[in-house]
Scaffold this motif. Structure first.
Motif, PDB file in Angstrom:
ATOM      1  N   SER A  77      -8.278  40.058 -52.295  1.00  0.00           N
ATOM      2  CA  SER A  77      -8.187  40.698 -53.489  1.00  0.00           C
ATOM      3  C   SER A  77      -8.309  41.823 -53.617  1.00  0.00           C
ATOM      4  O   SER A  77      -9.411  42.603 -53.051  1.00  0.00           O
ATOM      5  N   GLN A 301     -16.005  33.376 -52.174  1.00  0.00           N
ATOM      6  CA  GLN A 301     -16.718  34.757 -52.264  1.00  0.00           C
ATOM      7  C   GLN A 301     -17.291  35.155 -51.025  1.00  0.00           C
ATOM      8  O   GLN A 301     -18.313  34.624 -50.650  1.00  0.00           O
ATOM      9  N   ASN A 380      -8.603  38.317 -59.927  1.00  0.00           N
ATOM     10  CA  ASN A 380      -8.858  39.385 -60.760  1.00  0.00           C
ATOM     11  C   ASN A 380      -9.196  39.212 -62.239  1.00  0.00           C
ATOM     12  O   ASN A 380     -10.226  39.836 -62.611  1.00  0.00           O
ATOM     13  N   ARG A 383     -12.103  36.796 -62.836  1.00  0.00           N
ATOM     14  CA  ARG A 383     -13.209  36.822 -61.863  1.00  0.00           C
ATOM     15  C   ARG A 383     -14.457  36.413 -62.258  1.00  0.00           C
ATOM     16  O   ARG A 383     -15.060  35.737 -61.556  1.00  0.00           O
ATOM     17  N   GLU A 387     -16.837  33.541 -60.083  1.00  0.00           N
ATOM     18  CA  GLU A 387     -17.915  33.849 -59.549  1.00  0.00           C
ATOM     19  C   GLU A 387     -19.106  32.628 -59.883  1.00  0.00           C
ATOM     20  O   GLU A 387     -20.059  32.395 -58.926  1.00  0.00           O
TER      21      GLU A 387
END
Length: 507
Positions: A77, A301, A380, A383, A387
């Motif tokens: 990303s 992540q 994006n 996001r 997360e």
């Protein structure tokens, strides 16, 4: 005595600007829509059909290292590069295996871009297959979230979707639907408004859905074709003006009417026979067996908060131009003047096959680029969800948002997200899961429908079961919480969440 009116045929020439897609663009469109399983099968077929295209695994070097082949491509990303050919100059280490693989190609121009990626030697993520069963109507309802529609339009769209038959056609007249809405749903509308909403529904996938007749269904599919050849134009005229002759197979009459040679008419029939008269059957039915799904992407992540997006290439091998074809073509090019007529024909054949193979390899690379750009844009834009994995954190997002983020066309985004899935740390989701309609709070904040539904569930869970809330009371509570929604929206979501009415929740 009446005046005789003469009739004559007049040929008029009109100049119309039409955007035609090149064969390369059409190939990319086709590949973009494919799932990883479909891509594997298509690449295998292309290798069999084109002798100039081969898998690099066929070489001795590749066989030696095939057990360590990384079949996935990675993309980070915020790190998109337009020129993948510069990747090897970015300072990444290149091991001996990588060098030998590159040496397996005739020259640098023949090396696929995905062989030049810095991620080539990194560990392959594990893609886990899962099963999902999705009904025809649920699939269409999910597509509503991809469009920027009002609450009113959404309500009418859902009713029209529920009115489609098993073939995916709208057999009921808009007039009768109007009366049904007024009598059974207490919704006042007009035929004109329904026709406008129907036009939106007819842009959904699969093409031809929600047509009001078989004739319209076929016309929608023909007009959706990117190809604007004479055969397609003739096919449109046949369905538009001589549909009865077509469905009754009066082929000789049609061929004579359009002054076509047998081979020309056969080409027209080939186009017509490929159309789907029952577009609704193209979507899984709840009665069917659940089918295994292999995720097309993986999103993880890193420790520094950076997201890594990986494209699953499945068992698709690295492709290259056959060295024997390349050498043969070079030999022909160096001896053009001395070639016999037979050699010239052979040279033309070799050149066509090599060009076709190069175009296919390029299209595979472009598919990879397009899919990764799209998935990265979704990460994006959403996001906060990636997360925490909390659906409440999903933001409002439609196709135009992703198109704007990527610089790609909205129709391209639609193709990329069609029937594709992503594996996350919180589960596997269809890409359409991330598209949500907009709601505006009293403070002007934009919310996705997930937040409304989660707040609704919270209210239901906390109610006094001896005196459960009515839909009107739930509406008031949502409005007090700053969520401006109508009572019919509450009722619609309550039904969707399978929450019974107040009297049935009473204990």
């Amino acid at each position: 005595m009446g005046q005789r009116i003469s009739q004559e045929q007049v040929q008029v020439q009109n100049q119309v600007q039409v955007q035609n897609l090149t064969p390369q663009q059409l190939l990319l469109v086709k590949l973009t829509e494919m799932s990883v399983n479909e891509l594997e099968a298509h690449v295998e077929k292309e290798i069999l059909d084109n002798a100039a295209l081969e898998s690099s695994q066929s070489s001795d070097v590749e066989e030696k290292y095939s057990s360590e082949e990384n079949s996935s491509e990675e993309y980070s990303s915020g790190e998109y590069q337009d020129d993948f050919n510069d990747a090897e100059d970015d300072g990444y280490p290149v091991d001996r295996e990588y060098s030998e693989r590159r040496n397996d190609y005739a020259n640098d121009d023949d090396i696929p871009d995905y062989m030049l990626q810095s991620s080539y030697n990194r560990e392959e993520p594990r893609f886990v297959a899962f099963s999902q069963q999705e009904s025809f109507y649920e699939n269409l309802r999910m597509q509503i979230g991809e469009h920027d529609v009002t609450d009113r339009q959404r309500e009418l769209l859902e009713y029209l979707i529920g009115s489609l038959d098993n073939d995916g056609l709208l057999r009921s007249s808009l007039e009768s639907i109007k009366f049904d809405l007024e009598i059974h749903e207490n919704v006042d509308t007009t035929v004109e408004e329904l026709r406008e909403v129907l036009g939106i529904l007819q842009t959904f996938e699969p093409v031809g859905i929600a047509a009001t007749s078989l004739q319209e269904c076929l016309l929608i599919q023909l007009r959706h074709l990117d190809n604007r050849s004479d055969e397609v134009k003739t096919a449109i005229r046949i369905i538009e003006h001589h549909f009865d002759d077509f469905i009754n197979k009066r082929y000789d009459k049609l061929r004579q009417r359009y002054h076509l040679q047998p081979e020309q008419f056969e080409a027209v029939l080939h186009i017509l026979r490929r159309l789907n008269p029952r577009p609704g059957t193209g979507i899984n039915d709840t009665a069917g067996d659940a089918q295994g799904i292999i995720p097309d992407f993986s999103v993880t992540q890193e420790d520094d908060g950076h997201f890594e997006v990986v494209l699953n290439q499945g068992e698709v091998p690295a492709l290259r131009i056959s060295r024997s074809f390349s050498e043969l073509l070079a030999e022909f090019e160096n001896n053009k003047k001395n070639l016999s007529s037979e050699k010239k024909n052979t040279a033309l054949y070799v050149k066509q096959k090599v060009e076709s193979a190069k175009n296919f390899i390029k299209a595979i690379e472009q598919r990879r680029d397009t899919l990764l750009r799209t998935m990265t844009a979704i990460v994006n834009l959403q996001r906060e969800f990636f997360e925490d994995g909390d659906s409440v954190m999903l933001k409002p997002m439609i196709l135009e948002d992703v198109a704007r983020e990527t610089g790609l066309d909205k129709s391209t985004i639609s193709r990329v997200t069609k029937n594709k899935y992503v594996q996350t740390e919180f589960g596997i989701f269809p890409l359409k899961f991330f598209f949500n309609e907009r709601f505006i709070t009293k403070d002007g904040e934009e919310l996705a429908k997930m937040k409304i539904m989660n707040k609704l569930q919270e209210i239901i869970d906390g109610e006094d079961k001896r005196h459960p809330y009515s839909d009107d009371e739930i509406t008031d509570l949502l409005n007090e919480a700053g969520l401006s929604v109508a009572r019919r929206t509450v009722a619609k979501y309550r039904v969707k969440m399978k929450i019974p009415v107040a009297r049935l929740r009473k204990q």
